[in-house]
Design a protein around this motif. Structure first.
Motif, PDB file in Angstrom:
ATOM      1  N   PRO A 241     -32.394 -21.413  31.337  1.00 58.38           N
ATOM      2  CA  PRO A 241     -32.039 -22.581  31.167  1.00 58.38           C
ATOM      3  C   PRO A 241     -31.350 -23.683  32.668  1.00 58.38           C
ATOM      4  N   LEU A 242     -31.888 -24.664  31.885  1.00 57.14           N
ATOM      5  CA  LEU A 242     -31.903 -25.903  33.098  1.00 57.14           C
ATOM      6  C   LEU A 242     -31.285 -27.076  32.444  1.00 57.14           C
ATOM      7  N   VAL A 243     -31.088 -27.806  33.031  1.00 58.36           N
ATOM      8  CA  VAL A 243     -30.486 -29.401  32.760  1.00 58.36           C
ATOM      9  C   VAL A 243     -31.153 -30.620  33.414  1.00 58.36           C
ATOM     10  N   ALA A 244     -31.881 -30.998  33.139  1.00 54.79           N
ATOM     11  CA  ALA A 244     -32.486 -32.392  33.261  1.00 54.79           C
ATOM     12  C   ALA A 244     -32.106 -33.931  33.166  1.00 54.79           C
ATOM     13  N   ALA A 245     -31.837 -35.096  34.021  1.00 58.15           N
ATOM     14  CA  ALA A 245     -32.200 -36.502  33.055  1.00 58.15           C
ATOM     15  C   ALA A 245     -32.898 -37.352  33.775  1.00 58.15           C
ATOM     16  N   ILE A 246     -33.237 -38.392  32.684  1.00 54.62           N
ATOM     17  CA  ILE A 246     -33.594 -39.270  33.010  1.00 54.62           C
ATOM     18  C   ILE A 246     -33.038 -40.255  33.897  1.00 54.62           C
ATOM     19  N   LEU A 247     -33.213 -40.427  34.836  1.00 50.98           N
ATOM     20  CA  LEU A 247     -32.322 -41.360  36.072  1.00 50.98           C
ATOM     21  C   LEU A 247     -32.748 -43.506  35.819  1.00 50.98           C
ATOM     22  N   LYS A 367     -36.040 -43.816  21.939  1.00 45.86           N
ATOM     23  CA  LYS A 367     -34.737 -43.851  22.044  1.00 45.86           C
ATOM     24  C   LYS A 367     -33.692 -45.465  23.095  1.00 45.86           C
ATOM     25  N   ASN A 368     -34.595 -45.242  24.172  1.00 42.14           N
ATOM     26  CA  ASN A 368     -34.090 -46.944  24.946  1.00 42.14           C
ATOM     27  C   ASN A 368     -34.917 -47.996  24.902  1.00 42.14           C
ATOM     28  N   MET A 369     -36.209 -48.094  24.150  1.00 40.32           N
ATOM     29  CA  MET A 369     -37.356 -48.771  24.666  1.00 40.32           C
ATOM     30  C   MET A 369     -37.749 -49.901  23.546  1.00 40.32           C
TER      31      MET A 369
END
Ligand code: SF4
Length: 369
Positions: A241-247, A367-369
């Motif tokens: 299990p991993l947690v990632a983020a696009i920052l 979602k953002n662009m």
């Protein structure tokens, strides 16, 4: 199941028994446990032969029979001495089970190894193969003794394409042996199948030109003997299990990280991520805590962006991915030391990202662009 039933219908079983047994009668190896049909000797030899080569077993078997020549003597033996007799053979639970089963035979069956499948199967450490071997070799009962050797041989002769790694497949081969076994000589029949597997019908390239049952062999006829048996090794996969983020920062740049130069996905780029090793924190809090520890900055994460599952040959990543910002400046030296950098959206194209990170970016853009 259909395939092997068909082959059983066409095989000349009488001729097959004859060819197999007469080969065994003239070619079998003289092994010490074949000197007589004493069920105790057969039993001990079969237990020793589990996971151990014949050459290794011979001296152990001979010494064992010197020390404990009868079932009674073995049942009475001191455990220390029993373990000493087994020393070096490994898998010591085999001899512990054997010893307690032999004691039970002495106590419950008056020292006579039972001769019914129901009773013998109740003895400790006696599985279907050992039970079949003792019943057929020592007592002349038409019981199958199916081990890996026998499955290999019969999968070829009868063109059985079931996966022998699956426990339930043994049943198919037991059905086949019951259909083929020579009721007049169950001992030689079962031993001959085992011997054929050990000497002629070996794994890889069997010696078909020397084979006494070549004319009965479907795999030989079709030239597919090296493809059998089917054995599909289950790969052990580990789930991570991993947690990632696009920052992003205030300039709209993305924080990326270069993976180590060795190991999985070496030298490729990724978005910051951490393997989750505690269930105590919410994933977002866990990410923030890890990033703070590593880079000395606090990130502000938004809602979950996407969950990604990526399957490698030996492991599965389950990645919960968030988007977020880092509102403060970061220390360049720390970034460099840990192989992080900020890059613009356009420059991102120049960095190689493994598939899961490409999927994260696609979800982010959506979602953002
Ligand atoms: Fe095995 Fe070849 Fe004999 Fe067939 S012919 S049983 S594949 S050795």
């Amino acid at each position: 199941m259909k395939e092997e039933i068909n082959a059983l219908k066409t095989i000349d079983s009488k001729q097959f028994q004859h060819d197999l047994i007469s080969w065994f009668a003239s070619e079998h190896r003289d092994l010490p446990w074949r000197e007589n049909k004493d069920p105790y000797r057969v039993w001990v030899s079969e237990i020793m032969l589990q996971q151990t080569r014949v050459d290794t077993v011979i001296p152990y078997f001979n010494r064992f029979m010197e020390w404990f020549p009868t079932l009674d003597e073995f049942a009475e033996a001191d455990e220390e001495r029993v373990l000493k007799a087994w020393e070096g053979l490994g898998y010591y639970s085999r001899v512990r089970n054997l010893h307690s089963a032999v004691k039970e035979v002495k106590a419950t069956y008056g020292g006579v190894v039972p001769d019914t499948p129901e009773e013998i199967a109740k003895l400790k450490g006696v599985g279907p193969y050992t039970a079949g071997a003792i019943l057929s070799i020592a007592y002349g009962k038409p019981e199958p003794a199916v081990d890996g050797n026998v499955m290999r041989v019969l999968s070829r002769i009868l063109l059985i394409r079931e996966d022998i790694a699956k426990p339930k497949t043994r049943k198919t081969f037991e059905v086949a042996v019951r259909a083929l076994i020579d009721h007049e000589n169950t001992s030689f029949f079962n031993q001959a199948l085992m011997e054929l597997g050990a000497l002629i019908c070996t794994p890889g390239k069997p010696a078909c030109l020397l084979c006494p049952v070549q004319e009965h062999c479907e795999a030989f006829k079709e030239g597919v003997q090296s493809e059998l048996p089917i054995k599909i090794q289950k790969k052990k996969t580990r789930t991570v299990p991993l947690v990632a983020a696009i920052l992003t920062n205030h300039k709209g740049e993305f924080l990326i990280h270069k993976r180590p130069s060795e190991g999985l996905l070496a030298n490729l780029w990724e978005f910051p991520n951490f393997e989750i090793h505690t269930g105590l924190l919410a994933k977002r809090d866990f990410f923030n805590q890890e990033l703070k520890e590593l880079l000395g900055v606090t990130s502000e994460l938004g809602e979950l962006l996407v969950k990604i599952e990526h399957v490698f040959s030996h492991l599965v990543w389950n990645v919960d991915t968030f988007s977020g910002v880092i509102p403060t400046e970061m220390d360049q030296n720390i970034m460099k030391k840990h192989q992080f950098q900020w890059v613009s959206e356009i420059d991102l194209e120049q960095y190689a990202f493994p598939v899961p990170y490409q999927k994260m970016m696609a979800a982010f853009k959506e979602k953002n662009m």
